[in-house]
Write a protein that holds these residues in place. Structure first.
Motif, PDB file in Angstrom:
ATOM      1  N   LEU A 131       0.823  -1.207   0.000  1.00 18.87           N
ATOM      2  CA  LEU A 131       0.000   0.000   0.000  1.00 18.87           C
ATOM      3  C   LEU A 131       0.858   1.259   0.000  1.00 18.87           C
ATOM      4  O   LEU A 131       0.529   2.251  -0.666  1.00 18.87           O
ATOM      5  N   ALA A 132       1.957   1.234   0.729  1.00 16.96           N
ATOM      6  CA  ALA A 132       2.850   2.395   0.749  1.00 16.96           C
ATOM      7  C   ALA A 132       3.462   2.639  -0.626  1.00 16.96           C
ATOM      8  O   ALA A 132       3.675   3.797  -1.029  1.00 16.96           O
ATOM      9  N   ASP A 133       3.734   1.565  -1.360  1.00 23.11           N
ATOM     10  CA  ASP A 133       4.328   1.709  -2.694  1.00 23.11           C
ATOM     11  C   ASP A 133       3.328   2.231  -3.713  1.00 23.11           C
ATOM     12  O   ASP A 133       3.706   2.967  -4.645  1.00 23.11           O
ATOM     13  N   ASN A 134       2.055   1.879  -3.585  1.00 23.19           N
ATOM     14  CA  ASN A 134       1.092   2.157  -4.655  1.00 23.19           C
ATOM     15  C   ASN A 134       0.064   3.227  -4.320  1.00 23.19           C
ATOM     16  O   ASN A 134      -0.617   3.718  -5.220  1.00 23.19           O
ATOM     17  N   SER A 135      -0.068   3.580  -3.040  1.00 22.67           N
ATOM     18  CA  SER A 135      -1.092   4.565  -2.684  1.00 22.67           C
ATOM     19  C   SER A 135      -0.709   5.981  -3.089  1.00 22.67           C
ATOM     20  O   SER A 135      -1.540   6.882  -3.002  1.00 22.67           O
ATOM     21  N   ARG A 136       0.513   6.189  -3.535  1.00 19.64           N
ATOM     22  CA  ARG A 136       0.900   7.524  -4.033  1.00 19.64           C
ATOM     23  C   ARG A 136       0.295   7.789  -5.405  1.00 19.64           C
ATOM     24  O   ARG A 136       0.064   8.938  -5.782  1.00 19.64           O
ATOM     25  N   THR A 137       0.023   6.732  -6.182  1.00 13.80           N
ATOM     26  CA  THR A 137      -0.467   6.902  -7.551  1.00 13.80           C
ATOM     27  C   THR A 137      -1.977   6.769  -7.653  1.00 13.80           C
ATOM     28  O   THR A 137      -2.571   7.227  -8.626  1.00 13.80           O
ATOM     29  N   THR A 138      -2.624   6.102  -6.682  1.00  4.44           N
ATOM     30  CA  THR A 138      -4.079   5.934  -6.729  1.00  4.44           C
ATOM     31  C   THR A 138      -4.632   5.840  -5.315  1.00  4.44           C
ATOM     32  O   THR A 138      -3.956   5.372  -4.397  1.00  4.44           O
ATOM     33  N   LYS A 139      -5.868   6.303  -5.161  1.00  2.00           N
ATOM     34  CA  LYS A 139      -6.582   6.189  -3.885  1.00  2.00           C
ATOM     35  C   LYS A 139      -7.766   5.238  -3.994  1.00  2.00           C
ATOM     36  O   LYS A 139      -8.531   5.095  -3.042  1.00  2.00           O
ATOM     37  N   ASP A 140      -7.912   4.587  -5.147  1.00  2.00           N
ATOM     38  CA  ASP A 140      -8.996   3.631  -5.363  1.00  2.00           C
ATOM     39  C   ASP A 140      -8.707   2.365  -4.555  1.00  2.00           C
ATOM     40  O   ASP A 140      -7.748   1.641  -4.833  1.00  2.00           O
ATOM     41  N   THR A 141      -9.542   2.089  -3.539  1.00  4.38           N
ATOM     42  CA  THR A 141      -9.275   0.944  -2.662  1.00  4.38           C
ATOM     43  C   THR A 141      -9.382  -0.382  -3.410  1.00  4.38           C
ATOM     44  O   THR A 141      -8.711  -1.350  -3.047  1.00  4.38           O
ATOM     45  N   GLU A 142     -10.211  -0.437  -4.456  1.00  6.63           N
ATOM     46  CA  GLU A 142     -10.303  -1.665  -5.236  1.00  6.63           C
ATOM     47  C   GLU A 142      -9.000  -1.933  -5.978  1.00  6.63           C
ATOM     48  O   GLU A 142      -8.501  -3.070  -5.996  1.00  6.63           O
ATOM     49  N   VAL A 143      -8.437  -0.895  -6.593  1.00 10.28           N
ATOM     50  CA  VAL A 143      -7.155  -1.048  -7.296  1.00 10.28           C
ATOM     51  C   VAL A 143      -6.048  -1.382  -6.305  1.00 10.28           C
ATOM     52  O   VAL A 143      -5.198  -2.245  -6.564  1.00 10.28           O
ATOM     53  N   LEU A 144      -6.052  -0.702  -5.149  1.00  6.89           N
ATOM     54  CA  LEU A 144      -5.036  -0.982  -4.128  1.00  6.89           C
ATOM     55  C   LEU A 144      -5.157  -2.419  -3.623  1.00  6.89           C
ATOM     56  O   LEU A 144      -4.147  -3.075  -3.348  1.00  6.89           O
ATOM     57  N   THR A 145      -6.388  -2.915  -3.534  1.00  8.14           N
ATOM     58  CA  THR A 145      -6.575  -4.307  -3.122  1.00  8.14           C
ATOM     59  C   THR A 145      -5.939  -5.262  -4.120  1.00  8.14           C
ATOM     60  O   THR A 145      -5.314  -6.265  -3.739  1.00  8.14           O
ATOM     61  N   GLU A 146      -6.063  -4.961  -5.422  1.00 11.31           N
ATOM     62  CA  GLU A 146      -5.457  -5.819  -6.446  1.00 11.31           C
ATOM     63  C   GLU A 146      -3.934  -5.802  -6.339  1.00 11.31           C
ATOM     64  O   GLU A 146      -3.271  -6.821  -6.507  1.00 11.31           O
ATOM     65  N   TYR A 147      -3.365  -4.637  -6.048  1.00  8.60           N
ATOM     66  CA  TYR A 147      -1.911  -4.560  -5.848  1.00  8.60           C
ATOM     67  C   TYR A 147      -1.487  -5.422  -4.649  1.00  8.60           C
ATOM     68  O   TYR A 147      -0.465  -6.124  -4.693  1.00  8.60           O
TER      69      TYR A 147
END
Length: 687
Positions: free
Chosen positions: A552-568
């Motif tokens: 989440l720390a790596d990818n939450s800078r580029t998106t705030k969509d929790t669904e996309v973050l869940t896939e990451y």
């Protein structure tokens, strides 16, 4: 003036004690008159009495933490008195009134009796009390030192969770260190008393032999007169020294064997000995039976039996009275609570995260006095969910509900019934998934957790059922299994913001860097909660919080969509996801989607606040679901767990399409399968 004088003495007590210790050392050198020796002997007896009384009235060892040092000082004081009394006995043949009186009372004209009594006191002190106290102190010191790291971690955890303040934590750490120092000191200080007992024997021998030699050779006494004078004084001197030493030895044993129950010795002793009135009643019966044995003093045993029986009856009545008073106080408290409208309303609107309600017939399963272990088993459910799923389940409440059927139970989540079942408390449940041994006599039913055909049988049929190869479980295990699977299935509902905050706080202790980077700068607790809930909905363990938070720390800078973050996060947890799906050959059997279905779903994905949905017509939806059903029924998956492999782009939307009909089917993407795992396609879903 008087108040100022008292204050001055109190302020200089350390100087007084210092001079007293130096004075004890001077006693070893400077001769002392017999009158002054009587005073010091009386002081020695008084100190020993005070020490044993303080030891009995303390409720924890730190209230008498000076005891090891005091043990050294009192031992030195007795040695000084022994030397002074020896000097007077050998020179003057007289060592004061106290020693002379002790010798006369104990000896009573028979030196052998006096010596035997003295030796018995020494043996009791040296072998029984001092040896046992020393061993207990040694073990206590080891255990206390070994337990220090765990206790310190507990204090730190309480401090981090806000249960205690910084000042309370400092006090607990200081008390913990003092306790360890105390038992370490007691381990060595107990040797003082042992050495004192040995020295007393030596001093008695020296005084006896030396006194007889001096009386015969220097004072021209006969051997009988010399023995009469010096042995009597020697025994009196030994008893004057060893009686206080015995009291202090007992004090040592009391101190090191005390448990931390918050009560002094007297209250603990009487309270625990009289805590079971039926025991006193049974003892009275035994004594009454012994009074009938020929030759025994019948009156003594009858009187003791009557006393114990009366005490048992009084204690039983007292217990009944306390129970009635407790019920009355509880009713009074409930009435007072109900009379206060604000508190009553708040209780009515509050709900538990999860609770279990049982019918009247299942109450014995939760009654520990009847052998029920339901409370302990439910506590194990919380531990199992923490180990397997990584979730912190709040305490699960158990209530009886007279509105339920006698043997019925229900599970509630935030006040709403989610599951229910029925048990036969005095029977066993037999399951046979194959259905080949369905002729077993009993009450046919359905196992509530997995819906398997089952039979309730009597307990004496267990062996017969096991011979037939049936799985036999007790009623509590049936309920606990049902509860465990219910908690896992609804774990995402039980994971609130407070639970997420508790998990994050525990992470800070070892992984503060990743926590501080992510929260609150990049994500809030609520956003992290949504990601974790998305994972738990698909039964993915969130135990590896380090990997989750780093992703989440790596990818939450580029998106705030929790669904996309869940896939990451799912990609980061690839091994965790596939671990339960692979076979012994490190391969995974999957079903794939046809290109037509992939394109159909990809071109009709719509976003909403609840995530991505495929907006396709009902006919195609029905065909897709029907095709999935046919393939699942025909394919032999690993451990019977169906898996559908899709492209990463459509995975969330396809999951939304199937979760209502196939909640137990794992939908994974290609990015979630590690390279070393072989993929075996067993079928294709098509239109």
């Amino acid at each position: 003036m008087e108040e100022g004088r008292r204050l001055n003495i109190k302020d200089n007590i350390d100087i007084i004690v210092s001079f007293a210790v130096v004075g004890i050392v001077l006693m070893l050198i400077i001769p002392m008159p017999s009158a002054l020796l009587d005073v010091f002997i009386a002081v020695n007896i008084s100190i020993s009495v005070i020490i044993i009384l303080v030891a009995m009235f303390t409720t924890e060892v730190l209230q008498f933490s000076v005891f090891p040092t005091l043990l050294l000082i009192t031992t030195l004081f007795r040695v000084g008195l022994n030397i002074s009394s020896t000097r007077l006995i050998l020179i003057d043949g007289y060592a004061g009134d106290i020693i002379n009186t002790f010798g006369s009372l104990v000896v009573g004209g028979n030196y052998v009796v006096g010596i035997v009594i003295f030796l018995i006191i020494i043996v009791v002190q040296f072998i029984v009390i001092t040896s046992g106290s020393g061993r207990v102190a040694e073990v206590a010191a080891r255990f206390t030192l070994d337990a220090m790291p765990g206790k310190q971690m507990t204090i730190d955890a309480d401090l981090n969770s806000g249960l205690i303040t910084e000042e309370e934590a400092k006090k607990k750490r200081r008390d913990l260190q003092l306790e360890a120092d105390f038992f370490g000191s007691m381990d060595g200080a107990s040797k003082f008393v042992k050495g004192d007992a040995i020295s007393s024997i030596v001093i008695v021998l020296i005084n006896s032999l030396g006194g007889i030699i001096i009386g015969v050779l220097m004072k021209n006494l006969s051997a009988a007169d010399a023995a009469k004078t010096y042995i009597q004084l020697t025994i009196g001197d030994g008893l004057v020294s060893q009686v206080p030493a015995l009291l202090i030895s007992i004090s040592t044993g009391i101190i090191v064997t005390r448990s931390k129950n918050g009560e002094n010795l007297g209250n603990s002793l009487i309270g625990q000995l009289t805590g079971f009135p039926k025991v006193l009643g049974m003892a009275a019966g035994v004594l009454l039976a012994m009074s009938m044995i020929p030759g025994f003093p019948h009156v003594v045993f009858i009187v003791l039996a009557a006393a114990l029986g009366g005490a048992a009856y009084m204690l039983y009545k007292d217990d009944i009275g306390k129970q009635i008073m407790a019920v009355e106080n509880e009713n009074k408290k409930n009435i007072e609570t109900q009379s206060k409208e604000p508190e009553n309303v708040m209780k009515l609107i509050s709900v538990e995260p999860m609770d279990v309600e049982i019918g009247y017939g299942l109450i014995p399963l939760a009654d520990e006095n009847s052998g029920g272990d339901l409370f302990q088993r439910i506590a194990s459910v919380r531990r199992q969910c923490a180990i397997e799923m990584g979730i912190v389940v709040q305490p699960i409440r158990i209530r009886d509900n007279l509105q339920l059927d006698t043997n019925e139970y229900i599970f509630k989540i935030r006040g709403t019934v989610v599951q229910k079942g029925q048990l036969m408390p005095n029977m066993l449940l037999c399951m046979d998934p194959s259905g080949e041994n369905s002729d077993m006599p009993g009450i046919k039913t359905v196992e509530p957790t997995f819906g398997l055909p089952a039979i309730w049988v009597n307990k004496d049929q267990r062996e017969e059922a096991e011979i037939k190869g049936l799985t036999v479980v007790d009623p509590v295990t049936v309920m606990i299994t049902h509860l465990t699977e219910t908690v896992k299935a609804h774990s995402y509902e039980l994971l609130g913001r407070q639970e997420v905050k508790d998990i994050v706080d525990s992470m800070k202790e070892k992984y503060s860097a990743v926590v501080e980077e992510l929260i609150p700068d990049l994500m809030t607790i609520g956003e992290l909660q949504k990601v974790l809930q998305n994972l738990l909905k698909e039964k993915i363990s969130i135990k590896d919080m380090v990997t989750i938070m780093e992703s989440l720390a790596d990818n939450s800078r580029t998106t705030k969509d929790t669904e996309v973050l869940t896939e990451y996060v799912r990609m980061a947890l690839a091994r965790t996801i596939c671990n339960g799906l692979i076979d012994e050959n490190n391969s995974i059997r999957v079903v794939t989607l046809s290109p037509d279905i992939e394109n159909l779903i990809a071109s009709n994905i719509q976003k909403s606040v609840k995530g991505s949905f495929p907006a396709i017509d009902p006919d195609n939806t029905t065909k897709i679901l029907k095709s999935i059903r046919n393939i699942i029924d025909s394919v032999n998956f690993n451990d019977g767990q169906p898996v559908i492999l899709v492209s990463p782009k459509i995975r969330p939307a396809f999951r939304k399409l199937t979760e209502m009909v196939f909640p137990n089917v794992s939908i994974i993407s290609l990015n979630e399968v590690p390279n070393e795992i072989e993929i075996r396609t067993e079928g294709v879903v098509n239109l």
